[in-house]
Design a protein around this motif. Structure first.
Motif, PDB file in Angstrom:
ATOM      1  N   SER A 179      -2.596   2.396   5.920  1.00  0.00           N
ATOM      2  CA  SER A 179      -3.185   1.418   4.986  1.00  0.00           C
ATOM      3  C   SER A 179      -4.346   0.668   5.625  1.00  0.00           C
ATOM      4  O   SER A 179      -4.229   0.123   6.731  1.00  0.00           O
ATOM      5  CB  SER A 179      -2.089   0.429   4.561  1.00  0.00           C
ATOM      6  N   ASP A 180      -5.475   0.628   4.900  1.00  0.00           N
ATOM      7  CA  ASP A 180      -6.623  -0.172   5.352  1.00  0.00           C
ATOM      8  C   ASP A 180      -6.203  -1.647   5.451  1.00  0.00           C
ATOM      9  O   ASP A 180      -6.488  -2.327   6.441  1.00  0.00           O
ATOM     10  CB  ASP A 180      -7.780  -0.088   4.330  1.00  0.00           C
ATOM     11  N   GLY A 227     -12.093  -1.490  -2.301  1.00  0.00           N
ATOM     12  CA  GLY A 227     -13.065  -0.462  -1.935  1.00  0.00           C
ATOM     13  C   GLY A 227     -14.448  -0.615  -2.519  1.00  0.00           C
ATOM     14  O   GLY A 227     -15.417  -0.069  -1.994  1.00  0.00           O
ATOM     15  N   LEU A 228     -14.569  -1.348  -3.628  1.00  0.00           N
ATOM     16  CA  LEU A 228     -15.897  -1.474  -4.244  1.00  0.00           C
ATOM     17  C   LEU A 228     -16.738  -2.478  -3.459  1.00  0.00           C
ATOM     18  O   LEU A 228     -16.199  -3.412  -2.866  1.00  0.00           O
ATOM     19  CB  LEU A 228     -15.767  -1.957  -5.695  1.00  0.00           C
ATOM     20  N   THR A 250     -12.749  -2.561   2.578  1.00  0.00           N
ATOM     21  CA  THR A 250     -11.730  -2.197   3.582  1.00  0.00           C
ATOM     22  C   THR A 250     -11.651  -0.701   3.932  1.00  0.00           C
ATOM     23  O   THR A 250     -11.174  -0.390   5.025  1.00  0.00           O
ATOM     24  CB  THR A 250     -10.349  -2.754   3.177  1.00  0.00           C
ATOM     25  N   LEU A 288      -6.271  -3.644  -3.772  1.00  0.00           N
ATOM     26  CA  LEU A 288      -6.593  -3.964  -5.170  1.00  0.00           C
ATOM     27  C   LEU A 288      -6.598  -2.647  -5.960  1.00  0.00           C
ATOM     28  O   LEU A 288      -7.278  -1.694  -5.563  1.00  0.00           O
ATOM     29  CB  LEU A 288      -7.978  -4.621  -5.222  1.00  0.00           C
ATOM     30  N   TYR A 289      -5.819  -2.588  -7.025  1.00  0.00           N
ATOM     31  CA  TYR A 289      -5.820  -1.421  -7.909  1.00  0.00           C
ATOM     32  C   TYR A 289      -6.213  -1.888  -9.316  1.00  0.00           C
ATOM     33  O   TYR A 289      -5.473  -2.658  -9.933  1.00  0.00           O
ATOM     34  CB  TYR A 289      -4.419  -0.783  -7.968  1.00  0.00           C
ATOM     35  N   PHE A 290      -7.337  -1.409  -9.794  1.00  0.00           N
ATOM     36  CA  PHE A 290      -7.837  -1.807 -11.129  1.00  0.00           C
ATOM     37  C   PHE A 290      -7.722  -3.309 -11.342  1.00  0.00           C
ATOM     38  O   PHE A 290      -7.126  -3.781 -12.294  1.00  0.00           O
ATOM     39  CB  PHE A 290      -7.183  -0.991 -12.246  1.00  0.00           C
ATOM     40  N   ASN A 335     -14.424  -8.785  -9.238  1.00  0.00           N
ATOM     41  CA  ASN A 335     -13.509  -7.772  -8.701  1.00  0.00           C
ATOM     42  C   ASN A 335     -12.111  -8.354  -8.438  1.00  0.00           C
ATOM     43  O   ASN A 335     -11.102  -7.764  -8.819  1.00  0.00           O
ATOM     44  CB  ASN A 335     -14.107  -7.166  -7.424  1.00  0.00           C
ATOM     45  N   SER A 353       0.856  -1.192   0.000  1.00  0.00           N
ATOM     46  CA  SER A 353       0.000   0.000   0.000  1.00  0.00           C
ATOM     47  C   SER A 353       0.893   1.243   0.000  1.00  0.00           C
ATOM     48  O   SER A 353       1.866   1.296   0.740  1.00  0.00           O
ATOM     49  CB  SER A 353      -0.911   0.037   1.236  1.00  0.00           C
ATOM     50  N   PRO A 354       0.541   2.250  -0.816  1.00  0.00           N
ATOM     51  CA  PRO A 354       1.337   3.481  -0.791  1.00  0.00           C
ATOM     52  C   PRO A 354       0.921   4.415   0.343  1.00  0.00           C
ATOM     53  O   PRO A 354       1.531   5.461   0.530  1.00  0.00           O
ATOM     54  CB  PRO A 354       1.032   4.104  -2.156  1.00  0.00           C
ATOM     55  N   ARG A 355      -0.153   4.038   1.085  1.00  0.00           N
ATOM     56  CA  ARG A 355      -0.710   4.945   2.090  1.00  0.00           C
ATOM     57  C   ARG A 355      -0.094   4.705   3.465  1.00  0.00           C
ATOM     58  O   ARG A 355       0.160   3.566   3.842  1.00  0.00           O
ATOM     59  CB  ARG A 355      -2.235   4.753   2.149  1.00  0.00           C
TER      60      ARG A 355
HETATM   61  C1  FMN Z   1      -5.754   3.688  -8.240  1.00  0.00           C
HETATM   62  C2  FMN Z   1      -6.765   2.911  -7.434  1.00  0.00           C
HETATM   63  C3  FMN Z   1      -7.416   1.821  -8.022  1.00  0.00           C
HETATM   64  C4  FMN Z   1      -8.348   1.082  -7.304  1.00  0.00           C
HETATM   65  N1  FMN Z   1      -8.950   0.021  -7.897  1.00  0.00           N
HETATM   66  C5  FMN Z   1      -9.869  -0.706  -7.213  1.00  0.00           C
HETATM   67  C6  FMN Z   1     -10.511  -1.833  -7.821  1.00  0.00           C
HETATM   68  O1  FMN Z   1     -10.223  -2.243  -8.936  1.00  0.00           O
HETATM   69  N2  FMN Z   1     -11.470  -2.470  -7.092  1.00  0.00           N
HETATM   70  C7  FMN Z   1     -11.802  -2.095  -5.826  1.00  0.00           C
HETATM   71  O2  FMN Z   1     -12.705  -2.702  -5.231  1.00  0.00           O
HETATM   72  N3  FMN Z   1     -11.178  -1.064  -5.212  1.00  0.00           N
HETATM   73  C8  FMN Z   1     -10.214  -0.353  -5.870  1.00  0.00           C
HETATM   74  N4  FMN Z   1      -9.557   0.681  -5.242  1.00  0.00           N
HETATM   75  C9  FMN Z   1      -9.845   0.980  -3.825  1.00  0.00           C
HETATM   76  C10 FMN Z   1      -8.778   0.410  -2.863  1.00  0.00           C
HETATM   77  O3  FMN Z   1      -8.517  -0.956  -3.130  1.00  0.00           O
HETATM   78  C11 FMN Z   1      -9.287   0.564  -1.410  1.00  0.00           C
HETATM   79  O4  FMN Z   1      -9.484   1.935  -1.141  1.00  0.00           O
HETATM   80  C12 FMN Z   1      -8.386  -0.041  -0.355  1.00  0.00           C
HETATM   81  O5  FMN Z   1      -9.090  -0.075   0.872  1.00  0.00           O
HETATM   82  C13 FMN Z   1      -7.123   0.765  -0.118  1.00  0.00           C
HETATM   83  O6  FMN Z   1      -6.301   0.011   0.751  1.00  0.00           O
HETATM   84  P1  FMN Z   1      -4.964   0.559   1.440  1.00  0.00           P
HETATM   85  O7  FMN Z   1      -5.366   1.656   2.391  1.00  0.00           O
HETATM   86  O8  FMN Z   1      -4.400  -0.631   2.135  1.00  0.00           O
HETATM   87  O9  FMN Z   1      -4.062   1.095   0.359  1.00  0.00           O
HETATM   88  C14 FMN Z   1      -8.638   1.434  -5.947  1.00  0.00           C
HETATM   89  C15 FMN Z   1      -7.969   2.535  -5.359  1.00  0.00           C
HETATM   90  C16 FMN Z   1      -7.040   3.253  -6.087  1.00  0.00           C
HETATM   91  C17 FMN Z   1      -6.324   4.419  -5.433  1.00  0.00           C
END
Ligand code: FMN
Length: 224
Positions: A14-15, A135-136, A165, A84-86, A142, A9-11
Motif C-alpha cells: 500500500s502506498d 492518485g490524481l 501517493t 481514496l476511492y471515487f 478530490n 488498502s486492499p494492496r
Molecule cells: C477503484 C479506485 C478508485 C480510485 N479513486 C480515486 C479518486 O477518486 N481520486 C484519486 O485521486 N485517486 C483515486 N484512486 C487512486 C488511489 O487512491 C491511489 O492509487 C492510491 O495511491 C492507492 O493507495 P494504496 O496503495 O494505499 O491502496 C483510485 C484507485 C482505485 C483502484
C-alpha cells in the motif's frame, strides 16, 4: 498507549501504508496493532437497527466487525489508513464504517446545530487519525466529500490527505519521496509528544510532492 491501525488498502504494498508506517515510527514505544481490513470477514450492514436497541456494543451479524468494535473501545488511538476511492472510502472499509452503528443508541441529541445519536460509550478521550492517499493530481474537490464524512463520523478527527501517493513506490522519485516520508516520521514524533498535530504540520503533509502538471506528465510518460 494502545494504538489500533485499521489498514483499508486492499494492496499488499500500500502506498498509503508507507506514510502510515513512517508516522508509526514516531510512536514505536507504544502497543501497536495493525489490522488489514481486506483480509477480514466484514459483511455489509443489513440495516436491522437491532444494535440501536441493545445496550451492548455488538452487531447482530457475528463476524470480525464485533472484534473491531471491541478493539476500538480498548484503544487510545485509532488510525485509519486507506486510499481514496471515487472521492470516498474503499467499499470493504465502508462496510466496517457502516457497522460502527452499534456504538450508538436510538436516542438523539443536539450539540450546537448538529443532531446525532447518543453514544453508548465515551469516545471523546480517544484520538482518531485518518491518513488517506490518492492518485490524481491535486484539485480542490478530490478529498472534499471524504473530509466531511470523516468529520461527521469520527467527531473532528485528525485528517491527513496525502496527494500523488503512487509515486511513493517509484525508486526514481526517491529525492522527492524520501523527504516527504520523513515529514510523516516527524509528525508521528510530534503526535507522540502532544497527542495532536499543528495545523502547519498537516498543511505540510498535504502539500503535493510535485506540481500537478509535472506529476501528470510523469504519469502519462509511464502509463500513457
Ligand atoms: C477503484 C479506485 C478508485 C480510485 N479513486 C480515486 C479518486 O477518486 N481520486 C484519486 O485521486 N485517486 C483515486 N484512486 C487512486 C488511489 O487512491 C491511489 O492509487 C492510491 O495511491 C492507492 O493507495 P494504496 O496503495 O494505499 O491502496 C483510485 C484507485 C482505485 C483502484
Amino acid at each position: 498507549m494502545k494504538i489500533l491501525v485499521l489498514n483499508g488498502s486492499p494492496r499488499k504494498d500500500s502506498d498509503t501504508m508507507i506514510l502510515t508506517s513512517a508516522f508509526l515510527e514516531g510512536l514505536k514505544d507504544n502497543d501497536i496493532e495493525i489490522i488489514n481490513i481486506i483480509e477480514k470477514d466484514i459483511k455489509p450492514c443489513v440495516g436491522c437497527f437491532s444494535c440501536l436497541k441493545r445496550d451492548e456494543i455488538k452487531c447482530a451479524i457475528d463476524d470480525y466487525q464485533n472484534e473491531i468494535l471491541d478493539k476500538i473501545i480498548d484503544s487510545d488511538v485509532i488510525i485509519y489508513s486507506f486510499p481514496l476511492y471515487f472521492y470516498s472510502v474503499p467499499s470493504h472499509l465502508k462496510a466496517s464504517w457502516d457497522r460502527l452503528l452499534p456504538l450508538t443508541k436510538w436516542e438523539l441529541i443536539k450539540t450546537g446545530d448538529r443532531y446525532d445519536h447518543v453514544l453508548k460509550c465515551d469516545l471523546s478521550k480517544k484520538k482518531f487519525i485518518i491518513i488517506s492517499g490518492c492518485g490524481l493530481p491535486d484539485f480542490e474537490d478530490n478529498f472534499k466529500a471524504l473530509k466531511i464524512m470523516c468529520k461527521n463520523t469520527f467527531y473532528y478527527p485528525i485528517c491527513i490527505f496525502a496527494r500523488e501517493t503512487p509515486i511513493l513506490h517509484n525508486p526514481n522519485a526517491n529525492p522527492i519521496t524520501a523527504p516527504f516520508i520523513n515529514k510523516f516520521r516527524e509528525a508521528g514524533i510530534e503526535f507522540s509528544k502532544t497527542l495532536d498535530l499543528k495545523e502547519e504540520t498537516i498543511e505540510e503533509l498535504e502539500k503535493p510532492m510535485l506540481c500537478s502538471d509535472i506529476y501528470m506528465e510523469i504519469v502519462n510518460k509511464i502509463h500513457g
